[in-house]
Design a protein around this motif. Structure first.
Motif, PDB file in Angstrom:
ATOM      1  N   THR A 103       0.818  -1.214   0.000  1.00 47.07           N
ATOM      2  CA  THR A 103       0.000   0.000   0.000  1.00 47.07           C
ATOM      3  C   THR A 103       0.851   1.265   0.000  1.00 47.07           C
ATOM      4  O   THR A 103       0.331   2.365   0.035  1.00 47.07           O
ATOM      5  N   ARG A 104       2.158   1.109  -0.032  1.00 52.75           N
ATOM      6  CA  ARG A 104       3.067   2.249  -0.047  1.00 52.75           C
ATOM      7  C   ARG A 104       3.708   2.364  -1.422  1.00 52.75           C
ATOM      8  O   ARG A 104       3.508   1.547  -2.279  1.00 52.75           O
ATOM      9  N   GLY A 105       4.543   3.354  -1.532  1.00 50.21           N
ATOM     10  CA  GLY A 105       5.326   3.498  -2.758  1.00 50.21           C
ATOM     11  C   GLY A 105       4.526   4.146  -3.861  1.00 50.21           C
ATOM     12  O   GLY A 105       3.815   5.114  -3.636  1.00 50.21           O
ATOM     13  N   GLY A 106       4.629   3.600  -5.037  1.00 47.43           N
ATOM     14  CA  GLY A 106       3.920   4.156  -6.165  1.00 47.43           C
ATOM     15  C   GLY A 106       4.849   4.681  -7.236  1.00 47.43           C
ATOM     16  O   GLY A 106       4.398   5.239  -8.228  1.00 47.43           O
ATOM     17  N   PRO A 142       7.845   5.112   0.269  1.00 48.80           N
ATOM     18  CA  PRO A 142       7.381   6.177   1.170  1.00 48.80           C
ATOM     19  C   PRO A 142       5.861   6.227   1.201  1.00 48.80           C
ATOM     20  O   PRO A 142       5.199   6.010   0.195  1.00 48.80           O
ATOM     21  N   ASP A 143       5.325   6.498   2.363  1.00 51.03           N
ATOM     22  CA  ASP A 143       3.879   6.519   2.532  1.00 51.03           C
ATOM     23  C   ASP A 143       3.234   7.653   1.747  1.00 51.03           C
ATOM     24  O   ASP A 143       2.105   7.530   1.303  1.00 51.03           O
ATOM     25  N   GLU A 144       3.949   8.755   1.558  1.00 51.74           N
ATOM     26  CA  GLU A 144       3.360   9.883   0.830  1.00 51.74           C
ATOM     27  C   GLU A 144       2.942   9.469  -0.582  1.00 51.74           C
ATOM     28  O   GLU A 144       1.873   9.817  -1.050  1.00 51.74           O
ATOM     29  N   LEU A 145       3.791   8.707  -1.266  1.00 55.38           N
ATOM     30  CA  LEU A 145       3.451   8.258  -2.616  1.00 55.38           C
ATOM     31  C   LEU A 145       2.306   7.253  -2.576  1.00 55.38           C
ATOM     32  O   LEU A 145       1.394   7.310  -3.387  1.00 55.38           O
ATOM     33  N   GLY A 146       2.351   6.321  -1.630  1.00 53.26           N
ATOM     34  CA  GLY A 146       1.281   5.337  -1.500  1.00 53.26           C
ATOM     35  C   GLY A 146      -0.042   5.985  -1.167  1.00 53.26           C
ATOM     36  O   GLY A 146      -1.077   5.610  -1.696  1.00 53.26           O
TER      37      GLY A 146
END
Length: 176
Positions: A81-84, A158-162
């Motif tokens: 659920t993270r990354g992206g 990173p959680d921001e991207l996810g």
């Protein structure tokens, strides 16, 4: 029911709440346990056969194989659920962090063998193998695990991207 949920269902409630709160860390630890087995299985297979005179080389090869397994499991399960990022960019960052972690992992084994001379003929085979295991598979792996968890969460997944991708999926936008 997923693996983590089936394990959590058997855990007493006070501990279950903590584990649910740190589910990502729990999954990372399960992946770590799996790759620990892969790492040590390959290391001892190589070290006790074709690379018997090169234990550090055998360990490096084992770590690389375990790292490939780790990327697949972490990408598809622990941090799904993270990354992206684009997969090639993400994989490059993962292997860069893991490359640094290989060095971190090897430092205690190198020190054990070549600084403290915990190798034959200076010590018995039992002492050598015990020192190798403790330095390479316990101390080195724990240091590398802490570094990897921090590095993967900060730079690779990173959680921001996810969060951005989860929000766009909820809004109905296609995922990049």
């Amino acid at each position: 029911m997923a693996v983590v949920e089936s394990v959590l269902a058997r855990v007493p409630e006070p501990l279950r709440s903590v584990l649910i709160k740190h589910r990502e860390l729990l999954k990372f630890a399960i992946v770590g346990g799996t790759t620990f087995l892969v790492d040590n299985g390959v290391w001892y297979l190589l070290k006790l056969t074709v690379l018997s005179t090169k234990p550090t080389t055998a360990k490096a090869i084992a770590i690389i194989i375990a790292t490939i397994v780790s990327y697949i499991l972490n990408r598809e399960w622990s941090f799904r659920t993270r990354g992206g990022r684009e997969r090639a960019h993400e994989a490059a960052l993962f292997f860069l962090i893991s490359g640094v972690a290989v060095v971190v992992n090897l430092i205690p084994l190198l020190a054990s063998r070549y600084v403290f001379d915990l190798e034959r003929p200076h010590v018995s085979l039992f002492v050598q193998e015990t020192a190798d295991f403790i330095s390479g598979s316990v101390i080195g792996m724990l240091l590398a695990m802490v570094f990897r968890f921090w590095g993967l969460r900060k730079w690779v997944f990173p959680d921001e991207l996810g969060r951005r991708h989860r929000d766009s999926e909820l809004a109905g936008a296609p995922r990049a």
